[in-house]
Every structure is written in C-alpha cells, then in structure tokens.
Scaffold this active site. Structure first.
Site, mmCIF file in Angstrom:
data_model
loop_
_atom_site.group_PDB
_atom_site.id
_atom_site.type_symbol
_atom_site.label_atom_id
_atom_site.label_comp_id
_atom_site.label_asym_id
_atom_site.label_seq_id
_atom_site.Cartn_x
_atom_site.Cartn_y
_atom_site.Cartn_z
ATOM 1 N N CYS A 166 0.760 -1.203 -0.026
ATOM 2 C CA CYS A 166 0.158 0.134 -0.103
ATOM 3 C C CYS A 166 0.660 1.332 -0.046
ATOM 4 O O CYS A 166 0.349 2.051 -0.446
ATOM 5 C CB CYS A 166 -0.896 0.055 1.306
ATOM 6 N N GLN A 167 2.118 1.303 0.526
ATOM 7 C CA GLN A 167 2.950 2.350 0.565
ATOM 8 C C GLN A 167 3.073 2.782 -0.753
ATOM 9 O O GLN A 167 3.422 2.042 -1.837
ATOM 10 C CB GLN A 167 3.933 2.248 1.452
ATOM 11 N N GLY A 299 12.146 -4.709 1.240
ATOM 12 C CA GLY A 299 11.085 -5.043 2.348
ATOM 13 C C GLY A 299 10.138 -4.077 2.800
ATOM 14 O O GLY A 299 10.414 -2.825 2.105
ATOM 15 N N MET A 300 9.092 -4.277 3.359
ATOM 16 C CA MET A 300 8.127 -3.225 3.625
ATOM 17 C C MET A 300 7.452 -3.331 4.947
ATOM 18 O O MET A 300 7.516 -4.814 5.385
ATOM 19 C CB MET A 300 6.933 -3.527 2.758
ATOM 20 N N GLU A 301 7.756 -2.486 5.833
ATOM 21 C CA GLU A 301 7.617 -2.713 7.360
ATOM 22 C C GLU A 301 6.045 -2.871 7.653
ATOM 23 O O GLU A 301 5.641 -1.989 8.731
ATOM 24 C CB GLU A 301 8.336 -1.335 7.717
ATOM 25 N N HIS A 325 16.441 -3.059 9.029
ATOM 26 C CA HIS A 325 16.146 -1.934 8.489
ATOM 27 C C HIS A 325 14.264 -1.925 8.853
ATOM 28 O O HIS A 325 13.746 -1.040 9.318
ATOM 29 C CB HIS A 325 16.093 -1.785 7.072
ATOM 30 N N GLU A 326 13.705 -2.895 8.475
ATOM 31 C CA GLU A 326 12.108 -3.148 8.362
ATOM 32 C C GLU A 326 11.952 -3.017 9.967
ATOM 33 O O GLU A 326 10.801 -2.539 10.499
ATOM 34 C CB GLU A 326 11.611 -4.075 7.911
ATOM 35 N N HIS A 329 11.673 0.102 11.545
ATOM 36 C CA HIS A 329 10.479 1.222 11.272
ATOM 37 C C HIS A 329 9.441 0.634 12.423
ATOM 38 O O HIS A 329 8.494 1.694 12.383
ATOM 39 C CB HIS A 329 9.986 0.559 9.901
ATOM 40 N N GLU A 348 12.432 7.528 6.806
ATOM 41 C CA GLU A 348 13.271 6.686 6.024
ATOM 42 C C GLU A 348 14.802 7.149 6.700
ATOM 43 O O GLU A 348 15.662 6.219 6.823
ATOM 44 C CB GLU A 348 13.457 6.746 4.673
ATOM 45 N N ASP A 404 5.394 7.846 -5.807
ATOM 46 C CA ASP A 404 6.166 6.846 -6.489
ATOM 47 C C ASP A 404 7.358 7.600 -7.195
ATOM 48 O O ASP A 404 8.404 6.921 -7.560
ATOM 49 C CB ASP A 404 5.373 5.778 -7.172
ATOM 50 N N TYR A 412 16.437 8.706 2.266
ATOM 51 C CA TYR A 412 17.237 7.571 3.129
ATOM 52 C C TYR A 412 18.378 8.204 3.689
ATOM 53 O O TYR A 412 18.678 8.496 4.619
ATOM 54 C CB TYR A 412 17.277 6.412 2.351
ATOM 55 N N ARG A 600 12.439 -6.661 -8.121
ATOM 56 C CA ARG A 600 12.540 -5.984 -7.044
ATOM 57 C C ARG A 600 13.422 -4.536 -7.571
ATOM 58 O O ARG A 600 14.185 -4.571 -8.524
ATOM 59 C CB ARG A 600 13.952 -6.178 -6.051
ATOM 60 N N LYS A 602 14.877 -1.756 -7.039
ATOM 61 C CA LYS A 602 16.132 -1.616 -6.984
ATOM 62 C C LYS A 602 17.210 -1.921 -7.867
ATOM 63 O O LYS A 602 18.184 -1.325 -8.203
ATOM 64 C CB LYS A 602 16.735 -1.902 -5.292
HETATM 65 N N1 BES Z 1 8.913 1.636 3.419
HETATM 66 C C1 BES Z 1 10.248 1.235 2.571
HETATM 67 C C2 BES Z 1 9.460 0.741 1.254
HETATM 68 C C3 BES Z 1 8.785 1.744 0.522
HETATM 69 C C4 BES Z 1 9.016 3.089 0.392
HETATM 70 C C5 BES Z 1 7.764 1.148 -0.206
HETATM 71 C C6 BES Z 1 8.267 3.804 -0.148
HETATM 72 C C7 BES Z 1 6.944 1.981 -0.860
HETATM 73 C C8 BES Z 1 7.068 3.272 -0.721
HETATM 74 C C9 BES Z 1 11.133 0.155 3.202
HETATM 75 O O1 BES Z 1 11.206 0.400 4.441
HETATM 76 C C10 BES Z 1 12.262 0.267 2.485
HETATM 77 O O2 BES Z 1 13.080 1.432 2.836
HETATM 78 N N2 BES Z 1 12.833 -0.585 2.040
HETATM 79 C C11 BES Z 1 14.255 -0.657 1.367
HETATM 80 C C12 BES Z 1 15.223 -1.379 2.378
HETATM 81 C C13 BES Z 1 16.457 -0.668 2.299
HETATM 82 C C14 BES Z 1 16.720 0.843 2.528
HETATM 83 C C15 BES Z 1 17.184 -1.673 3.457
HETATM 84 C C16 BES Z 1 14.281 -1.477 0.157
HETATM 85 O O3 BES Z 1 13.232 -1.981 -0.304
HETATM 86 O O4 BES Z 1 15.210 -1.519 -0.466
HETATM 87 ZN ZN ZN Z 2 12.200 1.786 5.017
#
Ligand code: BES
Ligand code: ZN
Length: 688
Positions: A166-167, A299-301, A325-326, A329, A348, A404, A412, A600, A602
């Site tokens: 959802c984020q 990950g998502m917290e 990290h999660e 959060h 973040e 987004d 971060y 993913r 990233k």
């Molecule tokens: N909450 C974020 C993921 C997120 C951010 C989803 C904004 C949707 C919108 C999560 O905690 C995060 O930061 N994940 C990172 C982890 C990393 C920084 C260690 C990721 O997904 O890479």
């Molecule tokens: Zn995060």
C-alpha cells in the site's frame, strides 16, 4: 492541526477504527468487501465524508445502518494516481462535533488494483510441486462441490499468491480510506479464502480460524495500535511458517520456509538492539513474510508482519540488514509516522540511522557504522545525479504529484546524513538520550520536520544547556537545498582496502600497470559488504570520469572474481551495471535472466535504464520488458515504463519500439518524445 489531503477530508470527519470483511476471489482476481468505519465528526457542519478510492466498485453505503447516497468523482487525467473521491452524503445524518457515526461501505476491488499482485503458480516457488493440485485431486475423488471450487481455483485460474503493497498511496485501490499518513486507526479483519490458502495481515492473528461455505477458511485479525492506511497489508497463498523466537515467525511458500528461517535468524537480536536504542517494542509480534520474487521492494515494514523479497536469501545472512531496517521501522515510521509524504525523510532517514546503529552492534565493530554510511553516500550520489532538483531536497516539492515518482535514496541517505551531522554536533553521548526522548515524545502520533526541529532545539536547550553550536546549524540548506550535502569525513578504515583495489583495477583499465599487477587477486575471504564496497568504488570512479570500464577489464574481472556467477543479488547487480555500461555483450543473457526472475525495483529499474541507454541492449531492454510485463508488480511496471519515457527524451533511437508497445496514453508522449529525441540527435549528431 491536520494537513489536508487532496481528496479526503479527515480534518472534518476522521476515521478511527476499521472493521473489514473481505472474501478473496482468486477466480476473478478481486475481493468483495465491507469496510465499516467508526468516524468521529470534527466539524458539525461537514456536508459529506470524502474518502480516497482507486478503481473500486462501490455498491452501497450505510450510515448508522441506514442507506445513504454517495457519488464517485471522475479521476483527474493529470493525476490518475490520486484515483476518485468517494463522497458520502452526511446531510441527513444527525451529528455534532465529537459525535461518532458508523459508515459501512460495500464494494469490490478491480483486478488491476495498483496495490495488488495476483500471482499465477508459474511465478511462485512451488510451481514445480503444486501442492494445491494434489489437494484438488483428493477433492475430485470425494466431494463434487469441492471439485468445482478446486477446479476453478487451481486449474483454470491458477493464482497462488495474492499480496497488497500500500505505501505510499495504493491502499485506496483495495480499501476506500483516508489515504494519508496523518490519519491513524486501529482495525480488525475477517478474511475468507479458499481452503488451500492461508491469509496473513499487518495485525495480530486471532486464534479462531473458522470454515465457511465449500470449506473456505476464515481468518481473523486485530491491530490494536493505530496505524496509517499505508501500513494496511494482506497476503494470501499457499503459506507455511516456522517460529524463530518467542515473538518472531517466518512465513513463505512451503518449499522456502527453512531457508527463510535460516537467513533471518538474527531478527531477535535486531529487535533487542533497537529496543536498547529507543523504547520497548509495541507491536507484540514481529513476523516476516518472504514473498515471491516479483515483490517490488527489498522490504516493507507492515506492522507485526514485515514483507521481504526473496532476493535477500543469499544463504549466508549477508543481506539481513534489510530486515534490521524493516524492524527499525517499528519505531521510526510505524510508531512515529511522517505526517505527509513531504516529510518522508523522518521515516526513512531515522530508519537508516537506527539500522546502522543496530548492525554496528550486531557486527561488534564501531567502524561498521561509517563503512556502511559510505555505501549509502554512493547511493545518494546516484540519486542526485538522476533526479530533478525538486526531488533532491530533503523536503521535496511533491504538490499533488505521485510519491512513487519522487522515491529515491534522497530521503534515506540525505536524511541519515542530517541525523549523523546532528549527532556529531552534539556528541554521541547526548544524541543517544535525545533519540530515546524523541521516540517517546512522538510515539503513536505523526511528525513533521518543523516539529522535529522544534523538539531537537528545545531538548538541547532544556536538557543540555551547553551545546552552543546548535544555534549555528544550517537547517535551511539541509532541508531546502537540492543536491548533495557537505561530505562528512567518514572513517575509511574498513573501506580502504576495497577502494585501493578498485583504484588498482582502474589503473589496469587505463593500461598503466598491466593485468598482472593487482594488490590482491584472491578476495574469496571478503564478505559481501567488502565486495559491494569494491564494486561501488568502481562504479563511482567510472561515473566521475564519465567513462565505463573496458570490455577487456570486465572480462578479466570475470576470470578473476566470477562476479557474473554470484548468487548474491547485491553483488550480481553491481557487476551487471558495470558490464552493461562497458557494453560487454556477453553479460546480456545474465542481465536478462536477472531482471526477469526477480522484480525488485532497486535492481530492475537501474538495469533496464542502463540497458536502454546502451548501444548493445536498447532493443533488448524494451522487448524483454514487454515480454515479461505481467511478471512485475504493477508499481514496478509503471516505474519501468516511466523510466523508458524519460530515457526516450535522451535518445534518438528505439523510441519507436517503445511507442509501439506502450499503451494508448503513452503513445502520444512517445511520439512527442521521439520527435524531440530525433531533433536533439540531429543537433548533436551523436548518441547521448
Ligand atoms: N518502506 C520502505 C519501502 C517503500 C518505500 C515502499 C516507499 C513504498 C514506498 C522500506 O522500509 C524500505 O525502505 N525498503 C528498502 C530497504 C533498504 C533501505 C534497506 C528497500 O526496499 O530497498
Ligand atoms: Zn524503510
């Protein structure tokens, strides 16, 4: 004072609790749901309750059990990410400020809901051992009704996992809600799923699991700590679990559960370290769900149930810092929540800060903190180079734009560096109690940068009267200036050897020293962190000198280190980036496999971008993406398309391939971009 979101009106009537009943229909890829809200009236004059929705089919609305009229606005074509406003008439409802009403909304979601991904078995780990098929076969023998159900679920429809992300503002595609982080509410839920499936949510599971018609299973959940809508989460699938401590359990498809339990076995240490830094854990349980590979984030917290990508399963716990990290959060973000997405750095930046503190404790080496921060600094440099100025400010100019689009390492790592600068200014001995006081002061509520600055200043004025430098701190530059902040003098003890080796490779690449003269050939005793530090140093130097490595150097590096065969996603990703930029065609099948077997963002977005910009891989990028489009989560697919679109503006060729493939609204943009690109190309006479 609530910040007013674009569509909903929580400042006039605020949702405080949700009771959600949903039937998950794998057959039609939607769910049929009833959302019952407890709403507190803020202003007695409020004519209507406005909620955010996207792609929802609203069937009926009742207030205090009486039907009321409602309307759905047409989405703004310029801001489709905002969806439609559901306006529920309150005129006939007796209400005064502070009174409570109950609002029940009956609705169905769309199969294209942006938060959700419905995965066919081919995209799950269990695809070769379809447990559900054998369950179905038993049904065929014994129960006709079950046969029909099972056939529909398992043979014709073949969806094994459903998950919702959802984020930042996708909750509205599965739930009409006040989809802004300033609004926090408790929830309970009753979820009906096919009998082969298990449902998990960002909440505590209630003991009783019931059965419904046709043997469907019914799950009950309760989240008693108020949460914002972006932390509402649900996953349904063929799931198994293992306990890894008294409060932690991992969930995944059955075939992966042991590997997941091993990889994240340190989670209890992470939680204990975080508790020492902040305050006791408030969410009772910390479970982890490892999703299929198309999950778009590391990950998502989600509270009580962190979601993670299986690309963390390196087999040696080397990528478990994402779980740290999660877990962090659970304090920064979930307990103390950014009030709007413009203040996302408070979620973040703080979380990266806590993550590095936790991992430093777990490593038992003080120097780890700066070592990891150096990696973050490289990520920040890349984001700043890529993004427009409005998104490189710590408080970005978001307006009504899509969050987004603004997502990057800036909140971060710039956020982290601001906190680190504050810590250096006041001293770590004073920053540690400040950190505890901060989480204690703002727990269960929301935070803005203004509140943070005011609290910081008053804390140090009241508690420590002797930190004069505070008055000179340059908040304005940190918060409002685009670009990189001033670079701190990181301790480079741990990164030195990696950087030294990278320099040697750069001189090999420049033909200065010859292939034989490297300071260290055998790095097999290096951990993942050292290897990624080495690769980051190479990427950084190539960016600074605006010239990639040569194919010969890439070849030699393959022979020396076999990075192209690495099972570690962080290592493989960095090496693929170097090789694509070097135009090494032999990397293409490896890259194609990497970006089509996990989703993913990233990894996927930078690799598609690099391929698209390369000479050798431009066409491959577009054809590969469109061939595998349905593999990706809707958010990831949207972002890759958006990257192609911005890339087109910079290229003279292949715009037409994208134009052909992109759907209607994008065709026009593509043609415009292509014309622009051709124009630029004619002017410059060269590929950019
Ligand atoms: N909450 C974020 C993921 C997120 C951010 C989803 C904004 C949707 C919108 C999560 O905690 C995060 O930061 N994940 C990172 C982890 C990393 C920084 C260690 C990721 O997904 O890479
Ligand atoms: Zn995060």
């Amino acid at each position: 004072m609530l910040v007013i979101p674009p569509l909903s009106n929580p400042h006039e009537a605020i949702c405080t609790h949700l009771s959600w009943e949903a039937v998950v229909d794998f057959n039609n890829q939607q769910f049929f749901a009833k959302a019952i809200y407890d709403v507190t009236i803020v202003s007695s004059e409020v004519p209507s309750l406005r909620l955010d929705t996207s792609d929802l089919d609203i069937q009926r609305v009742d207030i205090n059990e009486e039907p009321v009229t409602f309307s759905l606005s047409v989405p703004d074509e310029e801001k489709t990410h905002l969806g439609s406003c559901l306006e529920i008439d309150l005129m006939g409802v007796s209400k005064s400020a502070g009174s409570k009403i109950s609002v029940a909304i009956l609705y169905a979601t769309s199969p294209t809901a942006s938060a959700a991904q419905w995965l066919p078995p081919a995209q799950t780990a269990g695809k070769e051992h379809p447990y559900v098929f054998s369950a179905c076969f038993v049904s065929v023998l014994f129960n006709c009704v079950h046969v029909m159900k099972s056939l529909t679920y398992h043979i014709y429809v073949c969806i094994l996992i459903y998950s919702a992300q959802c984020q930042a503002i996708h909750a509205r595609s599965i739930l009409p809600c006040q989809d802004c982080p300033a609004v926090k509410m408790t929830y309970d839920a009753t979820i009906t799923v096919p009998k082969w499936a298990t449902a998990v949510m960002s909440a505590l599971s209630k003991e009783s699991i019931g059965t419904a018609e046709y043997g469907d299973r019914v799950f009950h959940f309760s989240q008693k700590v108020p949460i914002p809508s972006y932390l509402f989460a649900l996953a349904v699938g063929d799931l198994d679990s293992r306990d890894i401590s008294t409060r932690c359990r991992v969930w995944s498809e059955p075939s992966m559960v042991e590997a997941v339990a091993f990889e994240f076995s340190q989670v209890e240490d992470f939680l204990k370290a975080a508790e020492e830094l902040t305050l006791p854990y408030q969410w009772t349980r910390y479970d982890i769900l490892c999703l299929p590979p198309s999950f778009p984030y590391g990950g998502m917290e989600n509270p009580c149930l962190t979601f993670v990508t299986p690309t963390l399963l390196a087999g040696d716990k080397s990528l478990a810092d994402v779980v740290a990290h999660e877990a962090a959060h659970s304090w920064s973000g979930n307990l103390v929540t950014n009030e709007t997405w413009a203040h996302f750095w408070l979620n973040e930046g703080w979380t990266i800060f806590l993550q590095r503190k936790i991992m430093t404790k777990v490593h038992g080496d003080e120097k780890f903190f700066d070592f990891d921060s150096i990696g973050g600094w490289e990520d920040l440099k890349e984001s700043v180079a890529l993004l427009p100025d409005k998104y490189t400010k710590l408080i970005p100019d978001l307006d009504d734009g899509d969050p987004d689009d603004a997502f990057s390492s800036v909140p971060y790592e710039k956020g982290f560096n601001l906190l680190y600068a504050l810590e250096r200014m006041v001293g770590a001995d004073k920053f540690a109690p400040f950190m505890k006081a901060y989480f204690n002061e703002f727990k269960f509520s929301t935070i803005t940068t203004e509140k943070f600055v005011a609290f910081f200043e008053s804390y140090f004025k009241d508690v420590f009267k002797d930190v004069p430098k505070i008055k000179e701190f340059d908040w304005a530059t940190w918060l409002h200036h685009p670009g990189m902040p001033e670079k701190p003098a990181f301790d480079r003890t741990l990164s030195e050897e990696c950087e030294h080796l990278a320099d040697a490779w750069i001189s090999v690449d420049d033909g200065e020293t010859g292939k034989g003269i490297l300071p260290k050939h055998d790095i097999s005793d290096w951990n993942t962190g050292l290897k990624t530090c080495f690769l980051d140093a190479l990427i950084s130097t190539c960016t600074d000198r605006k010239r990639p490595l040569s194919v010969a150097t890439i070849d030699w590096m393959k022979v020396t280190y076999s990075f192209h065969e690495s099972q570690n996603s962080e290592i493989l990703f960095r090496f693929c980036m170097l090789a694509v930029e070097a135009e090494d065609a032999t990397i293409l099948p490896i890259v194609a496999r990497f970006i089509t077997t996990q989703g993913r963002m990233k990894f996927v977005r930078p690799l598609y971008r690099a391929l698209y910009h390369s000479t050798m891989g431009s066409e491959l990028a577009v054809t590969t993406f469109f061939k595998h489009k349905d593999f990706y989560h809707p958010i990831c697919a949207k972002m890759v398309v958006s990257d192609f679109k911005s890339g087109q503006k910079k290229k003279k060729s292949f715009g037409s391939i994208v134009s052909e493939k992109l759907q209607k609204p994008l065709v026009f943009c593509s043609i415009v971009a292509l014309s622009a690109a051709v124009g630029i190309a004619l002017l410059r006479g060269k590929r950019m």
